[in-house]
Design an enzyme around this catalytic site. Structure first.
Site, PDB file in Angstrom:
ATOM      1  N   ASP A  19       0.685  -1.538  -0.101  1.00 48.44           N
ATOM      2  CA  ASP A  19      -0.202  -0.096  -0.459  1.00 48.44           C
ATOM      3  C   ASP A  19       1.133   1.351  -0.028  1.00 48.44           C
ATOM      4  OD1 ASP A  19      -2.738   1.619   0.697  1.00 48.44           O
ATOM      5  OD2 ASP A  19      -3.306  -0.085   1.429  1.00 48.44           O
ATOM      6  N   HIS A  90      -2.326   2.813  -4.765  1.00 48.28           N
ATOM      7  CA  HIS A  90      -2.207   2.833  -3.399  1.00 48.28           C
ATOM      8  C   HIS A  90      -0.947   2.180  -3.666  1.00 48.28           C
ATOM      9  CE1 HIS A  90      -5.421   3.461  -1.000  1.00 48.28           C
ATOM     10  NE2 HIS A  90      -6.425   2.489  -2.164  1.00 48.28           N
ATOM     11  N   GLU A 153      -9.404   2.201  -5.999  1.00 45.31           N
ATOM     12  CA  GLU A 153      -9.386   4.254  -5.078  1.00 45.31           C
ATOM     13  C   GLU A 153      -7.863   4.045  -5.845  1.00 45.31           C
ATOM     14  OE1 GLU A 153     -10.727   3.384  -0.456  1.00 45.31           O
ATOM     15  OE2 GLU A 153      -9.107   3.190  -0.800  1.00 45.31           O
TER      16      GLU A 153
HETATM   17  C1  ACM Z   1     -11.157  -1.102   0.210  1.00 43.39           C
HETATM   18  O1  ACM Z   1     -11.198  -1.170   1.428  1.00 43.39           O
HETATM   19  N1  ACM Z   1     -10.268   0.174   0.058  1.00 43.39           N
HETATM   20  C2  ACM Z   1     -10.838  -1.953  -0.272  1.00 43.39           C
END
Ligand code: ACM
Length: 368
Positions: A19, A90, A153
């Site tokens: 991440d 991410h 995201e």
């Molecule tokens: C997530 O909670 N962004 C998969």
């Protein structure tokens, strides 16, 4: 945790290994992923929206031996470990390790806040190759048929601002940045398929066109799962409102330990009320629902004991939900759960009692 999964007949452990804030597994070909990407300077103090920092370095990663040991231990207990290597967003920790993966070449550091940022890897062929190389080492460690590639995201601002990304988009005949993400994910999906594996991604991988054969993990709600199952794809349905176990399990002002968001609250009755096979699916489409899963993101989970506090007993409710037909009675479940909790106690699991935390549990958080 693997022992507790097996005890509750849960057969999958999904590990989110990369991440913005840290890269958590050894990759021999790219040593800076852990030399640089596994360590951050500090972390948020309190809710991250407050903008305060704790000033304490944080980091660490699993060696290949750690992961081999974990995978073997889990396999002996019929638990499959699914690794997640997040792309194309991410990605700040890996861009910090290898700035050439970014869109500007600037030197970043692993992110010191939580949430979503706009760091996204560039869409060059060399970046796709980077992931193929990483996945080669991941596939060696994890025999799982399913390999998770994230996909959630990923704001596209940096692709919009990059002349090179725009040029690649045009060269590849793609209409917009969503299609560019989809192109990226398809390259990875094709690679995994060539290795006999199945790609799983968060529901954002539907945007810009779903890769053939991809499994969708529907987290923002059920809709992504419904759309994907209707199109003939397998799905895992785990909407945040019901099965995100990083959310408070009682109102945030009721003496619970700090969690991800003051208004995000999912008590055990709400978890138990969840039905993982959407009513909108036909009998045939329902076959595409592989299951559900509880998500424990650990920004506010500093110790294994704290993980147990967040997981139990809500995970007991998820276990029953995924193994039973939709006619369920919470009062009946709670009666049986009251018999079950002493078993967890005998195993020294730091579960949350149904009527709230113990004084000893409260004292642990006060000391942090
Ligand atoms: C997530 O909670 N962004 C998969």
């Amino acid at each position: 945790l693997v022992d507790l999964l097996a005890l509750h007949k849960l057969n999958t452990l999904h590990l989110h290994l990369t991440d913005d804030q840290g890269w958590r597994l050894q990759i021999d070909k790219y040593p800076r992923l852990t030399e640089v990407g596994a360590w951050r300077r500090e972390s948020p103090l309190g809710y991250y929206t407050e903008g305060k920092a704790d000033g304490r370095p944080h980091g660490g990663f699993y060696t290949k031996d750690d992961l081999r040991e974990l995978v073997a231990y889990a396999a002996e207990r019929f638990v499959n470990v699914v690794p997640e290597i997040e792309l194309p967003g991410h990605a700040q920790a890996q861009i910090a390790a290898y700035p050439e993966l970014g869109n500007t070449g600037e030197q970043l550091e692993p992110w010191t806040s939580w949430g979503i940022n706009d760091q996204i890897v560039n869409p060059e062929e060399s970046t796709v190759q980077f992931y193929r190389d990483v996945l080669d080492e991941v596939l060696e460690l994890f025999p799982s048929r399913y390999i998770h590639i994230g996909g959630d995201e990923a704001p596209k601002t940096r692709w919009r601002d990059s002349e090179r990304a725009q040029e690649l988009m045009r060269e590849r005949g793609l209409a917009d940045e969503e299609e560019l993400q989809s192109w990226f994910v398809r390259q990875i999906g094709a690679y995994l398929e060539s290795k006999g594996r199945i790609m799983v991604g968060w529901d954002e991988i539907l945007e810009g066109g779903l890769a053939p054969g991809a499994v969708v993990m529907s987290w923002r709600g059920e809709e992504g799962g419904i759309d994907a199952a209707s199109a003939g794809h397998d799905v895992i349905i785990g909407p945040e409102a019901f099965v995100y176990l990083d959310y408070y399990q009682a109102p945030s002002d009721s003496g619970e330990p700090l969690a991800i968001h003051p208004e995000k609250f999912t008590d055990i009755a709400k978890v138990y009320a969840y039905e993982p096979v959407p009513a909108a699916l036909s009998e045939e489409q329902r076959k595409h629902v592989l299951g559900s899963q509880g998500q424990l993101w650990t920004e506010y989970v500093p110790t294994p004991e704290h993980a147990e506090y967040m997981l139990f007993p809500r995970l007991c409710a998820i276990a029953e939900v995924v193994w039973s037909s939709p006619e369920r009675d919470y009062a009946d479940f709670e009666g049986r759960l009251r018999e079950h909790l002493p078993r967890l106690g005998a195993l020294a699991v730091n579960y949350r009692p149904l009527d709230g935390p113990t004084p000893g549990q409260r004292a642990t958080w006060a000391n942090r």
